[in-house]
Design an enzyme around this catalytic site. Structure first.
Site, PDB file in Angstrom:
ATOM      1  N   PHE A 147      34.678  34.506  45.327  1.00 55.89           N
ATOM      2  CA  PHE A 147      34.590  35.626  46.270  1.00 55.89           C
ATOM      3  C   PHE A 147      35.534  35.460  47.455  1.00 55.89           C
ATOM      4  O   PHE A 147      35.822  36.424  48.172  1.00 55.89           O
ATOM      5  CB  PHE A 147      33.150  35.786  46.782  1.00 55.89           C
ATOM      6  N   LYS A 148      36.043  34.255  47.659  1.00 58.45           N
ATOM      7  CA  LYS A 148      36.881  34.044  48.834  1.00 58.45           C
ATOM      8  C   LYS A 148      38.196  34.823  48.759  1.00 58.45           C
ATOM      9  O   LYS A 148      38.863  35.004  49.770  1.00 58.45           O
ATOM     10  CB  LYS A 148      37.107  32.559  49.038  1.00 58.45           C
ATOM     11  N   ASP A 149      38.552  35.301  47.579  1.00 62.02           N
ATOM     12  CA  ASP A 149      39.750  36.140  47.457  1.00 62.02           C
ATOM     13  C   ASP A 149      39.663  37.388  48.339  1.00 62.02           C
ATOM     14  O   ASP A 149      40.666  37.816  48.895  1.00 62.02           O
ATOM     15  CB  ASP A 149      39.937  36.587  45.995  1.00 62.02           C
TER      16      ASP A 149
END
Ligand SMILES: *Cc1c(COP(=O)(O)O)cnc(C)c1O
Length: 435
Positions: free
Chosen positions: A109-111
Site C-alpha cells: 500500500f505504500k505505493d
C-alpha cells in the site's frame, strides 16, 4: 489567512500551509503536521470506483487555499492510477471483504502515499535548485521500495534508503536495491528503530542539514497520509452503497500511518464503522490500550516485518485527535498477533476461504476471527490487505503448499541487479555515505 493550515502535533511550531508541511516533513519542534481541523466533505465523488475522482472530492478541503490547490486533479491522476478493489470473500458465511492495496508497482500500500508525495514535491520544487533534494527513508521493508519507485527517474531528487540487515524478506531487499540512478540503498547493521533514529538525527544535525537538502518520505509526511485516506473513502462508500451499512476496518499496523488515514476519513464523515488495529508481537500500541501507559520499546523481529515498530511515530497524530486514553479507547482498539498465530491463520484461511494472505494481512484476518460471531454477522467487515503475498513467498508458500503467482510489475523489479552499501548504525556512517 484563508484556506486550511497545519500545526505541529506538539504545538510548538508556527502554522504552515499544506505545501510547506509537505516540503518540511517533520515540524521544527519535532512534531508531526496535522490539519488545524479536518475539512468538511464537499461534493460527493463522481465515480466512487475511481481513486482519482475520489481524491478530487475527498482531499479538496486539505488543498484549499494552498499553492497546490489547482494541481490536485493532476496529482491525483498521476499518482492514483492504481486500482484498490474491495473484494468479497464468498466462502465466508458472513459479510467479509478485502481491501486490496497491493496492485501498485511495488505490491504494497505504500505505493499510494509515495507516488502522491513525489507528484506533489515535483510541483513544489524550486525552479533551479543548486543540489537535489535528499529524501531520507528509514524502512522496515516496503516504504523504501515504494519511495524509490516513486522518485526513480526524477533527477531533482535523490532517495537514500536505510533498511535493517537481515530483517526484510529477500524479495523486499531486492526491491530496495534494484534501482541505481538516483537511489542510494544502505543496509544498516541494526534494527528498523536504528534506521529511524539515524534519519531523525541527520535531520536534527545542523551541519548535515545545512549541507544537504533533506526531506522525509516516511509516513510522518502528510503528503503520504492524505492519499491513503482516499482508498478508505472509496471502499467505505462502495460497501455502504452495496449493503446500506457502514463497513468496519481491521488494519495491519506498524507506524500507524495507514490507521491515521482511516481515522481521518471517518472523522470527516465518510461511512467507516469500527476501526481495529492489528499489530504483530510489537505490543506497544495494544499494551497502551489496555494499560493507559505509553511505553515505547525496541522493536522485535516478526514474520510481519513491515510492522516491526516499537515506537510508532504517528501515535502523536492519534493523540492529537484523541487527547485522552479514554477518548482513544472509545474510537479505536488494538490487538496483537504472534508469529505462530500468523502462520496458522495463513494456512487456515487458505484452506477455508481460498485466499492467500501476506503475513501482515494475516494479522488482520486473525483479529477478525477473534470477533464475536454476532459482530461478524451484523455488519460488513473489511480486512485491509497491505501487501501482496508474493513479496513474502518464503513464509507463505510452505504454509499453503503451492507457489504464489508473482504480479508482473513485481517480477520485473526482482529481475534487476542489486546495488547497496553496508553501514554500521551511526550518524557518522550515514554522513559519510551521503558524500
Ligand atoms: C508499512 C506496512 C504496514 C504498517 O503500516 P503503517 O502505516 O506503518 O502502520 C503494514 N503492512 C505492510 C505490508 C506494510 O508495508
Amino acid at each position: 489567512m484563508s484556506g486550511l493550515y497545519f500545526a505541529s502535533s506538539r504545538g510548538g511550531a508556527p502554522l504552515v500551509s499544506l505545501s510547506h508541511a509537505i516540503t518540511q516533513g517533520l515540524a521544527p519542534d519535532g512534531g508531526l503536521y496535522v490539519p488545524m481541523q479536518l475539512p468538511h466533505i464537499g461534493a460527493p465523488p463522481s465515480d466512487i470506483s475511481d481513486l482519482r475522482q475520489v481524491a478530487r472530492a475527498a482531499l479538496a478541503g486539505f488543498f484549499d487555499g494552498d499553492v497546490l490547490q489547482d494541481s490536485l486533479p493532476a496529482i491525483a491522476d498521476a499518482a492514483l492510477d492504481i486500482c484498490a478493489p474491495t473484494t468479497a470473500v464468498p466462502a465466508c458465511p458472513d459479510p467479509l471483504f478485502v481491501l486490496e492495496l497491493y496492485h501498485g508497482p511495488t505490491a504494497a500500500f505504500k505505493d499510494f502515499g509515495a507516488r502522491f508525495l513525489a507528484e506533489s514535491q515535483q510541483r513544489l520544487r524550486p525552479a533551479s535548485p543548486a543540489q537535489p533534494l535528499n529524501i531520507l527513508v528509514a524502512t522496515s521493508g516496503d516504504t523504501g521500495g515504494a519511495v524509490a519507485a516513486a522518485f526513480n527517474a526524477r533527477p531533482w531528487a535523490r532517495v537514500v534508503i536505510l533498511y535493517p540487515k537481515g530483517l526484510v524478506s529477500e524479495r523486499q531487499e531486492r526491491q530496495l536495491t534494484c534501482w541505481g540512478d538516483n537511489v542510494l540503498s544502505l543496509r544498516v547493521a541494526g534494527t528498523f528503530d536504528d534506521c529511524q533514529r539515524m534519519v531523525k538525527e541527520a535531520f536534527r544535525d545542523p551541519t548535515l542539514s545545512r549541507k544537504h537538502r533533506f526531506s522525509s518520505a516516511n509516513s510522518i509526511n502528510i503528503g503520504r497520509l492524505l492519499p491513503q485516506m482516499v482508498y478508505y473513502v472509496a471502499s467505505s462508500l462502495q460497501i455502504a452503497a452495496r449493503t446500506s451499512l457502514k463497513p468496519s476496518y481491521i488494519i495491519p499496523a506498524g507506524n500507524l500511518g495507514n490507521a491515521c488515514a482511516a481515522l481521518w476519513a471517518r472523522a470527516m464523515g465518510f461511512p467507516l464503522g469500527r476501526i481495529i488495529l492489528a499489530h504483530n508481537s510489537n505490543r506497544t500500541v495494544p499494551d497502551f490500550f489496555s494499560t493507559g501507559r505509553w511505553q515505547p520499546r525496541p522493536s522485535v523481529a516478526t514474520l510481519a516485518s513491515a510492522m516491526d515498530v516499537g515506537n510508532p511515530s504517528n501515535m502523536e497524530r492519534l493523540q492529537w485527535q484523541f487527547p485522552t486514553w479514554e477518548a482513544m479507547r472509545e474510537h479505536l482498539s488494538a490487538e496483537s498477533v504472534d508469529d505462530a498465530t500468523i502462520r496458522a491463520r495463513i494456512k487456515g484461511d487458505f484452506m477455508q476461504y481460498g485466499r492467500e494472505w501476506c503475513p501482515h494481512t494475516a494479522t488482520a484476518a486473525e483479529v477478525y476471527r477473534r470477533l464475536l460471531p454476532a459482530q461478524r454477522r451484523m455488519q460488513p467487515w473489511v480486512l485491509v490487505a497491505t501487501a501482496h503475498p508474493a513479496k513474502f513467498n518464503e513464509i507463505v508458500e510452505p504454509l499453503i503448499g503451492k507457489p504464489i503467482e508473482v504480479p508482473e510489475s513485481l517480477a520485473a523489479l526482482l529481475r534487476s541487479a542489486q546495488r547497496r552499501l553496508d553501514l554500521p548504525p551511526t550518524l557518522e556512517a550515514l554522513a559519510a555515505a551521503l558524500e
